[in-house]
Design a protein around this motif. Structure first.
Motif, PDB file in Angstrom:
ATOM      1  N   PRO A  55       3.074 -10.349   2.749  1.00  0.00           N
ATOM      2  CA  PRO A  55       4.227 -11.218   2.469  1.00  0.00           C
ATOM      3  C   PRO A  55       4.200 -12.512   3.280  1.00  0.00           C
ATOM      4  CG  PRO A  55       4.890  -9.331   3.803  1.00  0.00           C
ATOM      5  CD  PRO A  55       3.484  -9.080   3.375  1.00  0.00           C
ATOM      6  N   ARG A  94       5.379 -11.053  -8.378  1.00  0.00           N
ATOM      7  CA  ARG A  94       4.958 -11.943  -7.292  1.00  0.00           C
ATOM      8  C   ARG A  94       5.207 -13.398  -7.673  1.00  0.00           C
ATOM      9  NH1 ARG A  94       1.413 -11.791  -2.852  1.00  0.00           N
ATOM     10  NH2 ARG A  94       0.427 -13.806  -2.410  1.00  0.00           N
ATOM     11  N   TYR A 135      10.401  -9.214  -1.461  1.00  0.00           N
ATOM     12  CA  TYR A 135       9.091  -9.003  -2.097  1.00  0.00           C
ATOM     13  C   TYR A 135       8.496  -7.672  -1.650  1.00  0.00           C
ATOM     14  CZ  TYR A 135       4.083  -9.736  -2.995  1.00  0.00           C
ATOM     15  OH  TYR A 135       2.785  -9.601  -3.406  1.00  0.00           O
ATOM     16  N   ASN A 156       5.885  -4.628  -4.046  1.00  0.00           N
ATOM     17  CA  ASN A 156       4.730  -5.484  -4.297  1.00  0.00           C
ATOM     18  C   ASN A 156       3.662  -5.274  -3.229  1.00  0.00           C
ATOM     19  OD1 ASN A 156       5.552  -7.427  -6.612  1.00  0.00           O
ATOM     20  ND2 ASN A 156       7.338  -7.352  -5.259  1.00  0.00           N
ATOM     21  N   LEU A 210       3.323 -15.778   1.648  1.00  0.00           N
ATOM     22  CA  LEU A 210       4.348 -16.505   0.902  1.00  0.00           C
ATOM     23  C   LEU A 210       4.982 -17.597   1.755  1.00  0.00           C
ATOM     24  CD1 LEU A 210       6.144 -13.564  -0.963  1.00  0.00           C
ATOM     25  CD2 LEU A 210       4.408 -15.121  -1.858  1.00  0.00           C
TER      26      LEU A 210
END
Length: 743
Positions: A143, A9, A134, A139, A146
């Motif tokens: 998202p 991450r 990602y 992960n 981000l």
């Protein structure tokens, strides 16, 4: 395993932050590089923003299409795109010349695309693509968070340039700094691509072969586009409104863009409480701040600044948060960002291209405020029974009543505030708050408030033809009630005044007691009856009334509209009465003076400021070298440095000290009687390579350093101190700002 996920991450987060930082570092940097070609008009920044938004759209479209490919192919293709863009390093400006007709409305975008297009395109794809990667890398977590982080990086790049990069580095150094960070970003992208490669096998097929076309209908897509377009357009219209109608303070454009970027960070954050409360308060802020769009703030401009920026922040957070609330699942993330980018381009295109061609004032700003009112989430401030079918009808009736009151107050009452107008405006505000949450009714109330608070008066000015607009600014021709005095405003700054009962007497900043007035009156004595005079900046043509028989004069003007205004005898008659056949050269003075033969002018006067903004490229060492080349060995250069926000004395003093100019300052501070006759305070600096010729102009020069000077005295310039001459490679207004004057 958890440690590896956290490390993964972190890599994606750093990559997104770095890419966003680069995007918004390059925007002011490339605009600064382009100054010698483009000048400093607010519309130049709007054109630049349109290019950036268009390239961002292209990058998002590319990212969306790329995510339809197998993950390993995505990694290879994206690294290839990044590598090809290396050919445009080090970053810089292409050598393209502006058009001969003086209107760069389409040339500016082409110049920027040719200069940074491939690099910007490659970097622009980072935010959506890294978020998708990602998710593909296995992960955990949202998202979309981000994206909030990416806007922190964008804000960092935006603020870093005026505060840290420009004041301490040259443009040449900036090119290599940016290029080095780009190479570092490429390494980060490769690291993220390796993680995607390891997570997905070579035979894996497309992530979602049927795409999201069947899951997201076009009604929702259009909703996202509208939600993105209004804040994007409002950011640019706020910039134009502030610089045109409140204060043309340098670096002011940074604030609306910074607020716009931060709004994403608030709206897309994991913690939604701040966005929730901002959205609840948005109707109140919109109707209170929007009420002052047409108000002339004068010396209280800081109040208008706070109102306009508050409106932008609350609207942007609210509409972006509505986008976040209606966001799709992670597999459709790139499609969502593509629609967001389409909206951004539409908003930018409306403000940068459509508005200057269609409107004679910054009408795009109130239009976008009304669109914002129509898009605010339907959350009533008052508790009402929404199931009762009579409630929407009642609310629309209240909204229509507010609109009717606004039209009545705008038509019946004068432009200035009156007791009745204040009561009506307060009533409309209360009606607007009562109907908030009911979009149509709230829109009517907002329209009524804009109408009564100057909207009707502004519309009348447009219909009367006293307002004009070009790519370089908005102009208003004003007159006293008696009609005796007429003056031209460029934004908030007066750029020339004429007494209709004494039309050939120069006034405003150019009376006989001003530095330029003294020099032009003495020209026959100093240089003979056939003196050759050059004037950079036409304005209303006031200086033309100093022309004497036998003299040769040339004006240099960048804006075709200014030439039309000065030559129209129905508006200003200086040229018609004093210099009807004077030569006017269209184009930026840095370029047009380059074609002037060596030693042509005896006197060259520089009066080319756009509103209160400073065309840096006309005050650099290279520019002064051009002026010196066009002057005779004993010629005089007059520079107008009157400005509300910047002290240019040290800049000119540094140039004089470094390059052998002798200089003196004249501060013309008229008496109250002279002010009543049209004179205005002004500061002019006279420079010459010949100390004897300068002395013949100025007489004895005083050394007293006082803020207000005797109008019969020239002064030595204040020493430059630590100021170095500005150059095309290095110049910063930050050390010379006088921000206290705005309060």
């Amino acid at each position: 395993m958890m440690k590896a996920a956290g490390s993964s991450r972190a890599f994606f987060l750093i990559t997104i932050l770095t890419g966003s930082f680069l995007l918004f570092l390059v925007q002011p940097m490339i605009a600064r590089m382009a100054l010698p070609k483009l000048g400093g008009a607010p519309a130049v920044w709007n054109s630049a923003m349109l290019v950036y938004q268009a390239l961002l759209l292209a990058g998002y479209a590319y990212a969306h299409r790329l995510t339809q490919e197998p993950p390993r192919r995505q990694a290879v293709l994206h690294i290839a795109v990044f590598t090809i863009a290396l050919l445009w390093l080090p970053i810089g400006l292409e050598n393209l010349q502006p058009p001969a007709d003086g209107s760069p409305i389409f040339w500016v975008p082409w110049l920027l695309v040719a200069s940074i297009g491939p690099l910007f395109f490659a970097v622009a794809a980072q935010a959506p693509l890294m978020q998708r990667w990602y998710a593909l890398s296995g992960n955990q977590g949202e998202p979309y968070a981000l994206y909030a982080a990416s806007n922190i990086g964008s804000f960092g790049g935006l603020i870093a340039y005026p505060l840290l990069v420009e004041p301490f580095t040259t443009l040449n150094s900036q090119k290599w700094i940016w290029s080095g960070i780009y190479i570092a970003l490429l390494a980060l992208v490769v690291t993220c691509a390796i993680q995607v490669w390891r997570t997905h096998g070579a035979a894996e097929h497309r992530p979602h072969a049927h795409g999201s076309q069947t899951r997201i209908n076009w009604r929702r897509r259009l909703y996202w586009i509208a939600l993105a377009a209004v804040p994007s357009g409002l950011m640019l219209s706020t910039t134009s409104h502030l610089t045109t109608d409140l204060m043309a303070m340098p670096l002011l454009w940074v604030i609306p863009l910074g607020i716009y970027l931060l709004s994403f960070s608030v709206a897309f954050a994991d913690n939604q409480k701040p966005a929730y409360w901002i959205s609840r308060l948005a109707p109140i802020i919109l109707i209170l701040s929007g009420a002052f769009v047409f108000v002339v703030w004068g010396k209280a401009a800081i109040g208008g600044l706070v109102a306009s920026l508050s409106l932008l922040f609350f609207v942007a957070v609210t509409l972006h948060n509505e986008m976040y609330r209606t966001r799709p699942a992670a597999e459709d993330l790139t499609s969502f960002y593509l629609m967001m980018s389409v909206g951004g381009v539409i908003g930018g295109f409306f403000c940068a291209i459509v508005a200057p061609l269609l409107f004679d004032w910054t009408w795009e700003h109130p239009i976008l405020i009304l669109l914002a009112a129509a898009l605010l989430p339907a959350v009533p401030l008052l508790r009402v029974d929404e199931s009762d079918i009579r409630v929407p009808v009642i609310m629309i009736a209240i909204g229509l009543l507010a609109l009717a009151l606004g039209i009545f107050g705008g038509v019946a009452e004068p432009a200035d505030a009156s007791f009745l107008k204040i009561i009506l405006a307060a009533t409309i505000i209360l009606f607007g708050l009562a109907v908030s949450g009911f979009r149509v009714a709230f829109l009517f109330a907002m329209a009524g408030l804009l109408t009564i608070n100057g909207g009707w008066y502004s519309m009348q000015q447009s219909l009367d033809g006293v307002r004009m607009r070009s790519y370089f600014g908005t102009y208003t021709v004003n007159a006293t009630e008696s009609g005796r005095v007429r003056w031209l405003n460029h934004g908030t700054t007066m750029h020339g005044m004429q007494l209709l009962d004494d039309p050939t007497r120069p006034i405003s900043y150019y009376p006989e007691t001003s530095g330029v007035g003294i020099a032009l009156q003495k020209a026959p004595v100093l240089f003979g009856p056939d003196a050759n005079i050059g004037i950079v900046g036409l304005g209303t043509g006031t200086l033309g009334c100093y022309r004497k028989p036998g003299q040769s004069w040339t004006f240099f003007e960048i804006d075709p509209l200014v030439i039309e205004i000065a030559r129209d005898r129905k508006i200003f008659s200086f040229l018609e009465k004093c210099a009807p056949d004077v030569k006017i050269t269209l184009g930026d003075a840095r370029l047009t003076l380059a074609d002037v033969p060596n030693g042509q002018f005896d006197i060259l006067a520089l009066d080319a400021f756009s509103s209160d903004s400073i065309p840096l490229h006309l005050l650099t060492k290279e520019a002064f070298a051009t002026y010196r080349r066009t002057l005779k060995p004993d010629g005089l250069l007059l520079v107008h440095i009157s400005n509300r926000y910047i002290n240019l004395n040290p800049v000119i003093a540094a140039e004089a000290k470094a390059n052998g100019w002798y200089a003196a300052l004249r501060h013309d501070s008229p008496t109250e009687d002279m002010i009543n006759r049209g004179n205005r305070a002004s500061q002019w600096i006279a420079l010459s390579p010949d100390i004897k010729k300068l002395a013949r102009l100025t007489g004895p020069v005083d050394t007293v350093k006082s803020r207000y000077y005797d109008s019969d005295q020239w002064l030595h310039l204040d020493p430059p101190g630590n100021t170095s001459p500005w150059t095309d490679d290095y110049a910063s207004v930050l050390p010379h700002l006088s921000l206290w004057k705005t309060l």
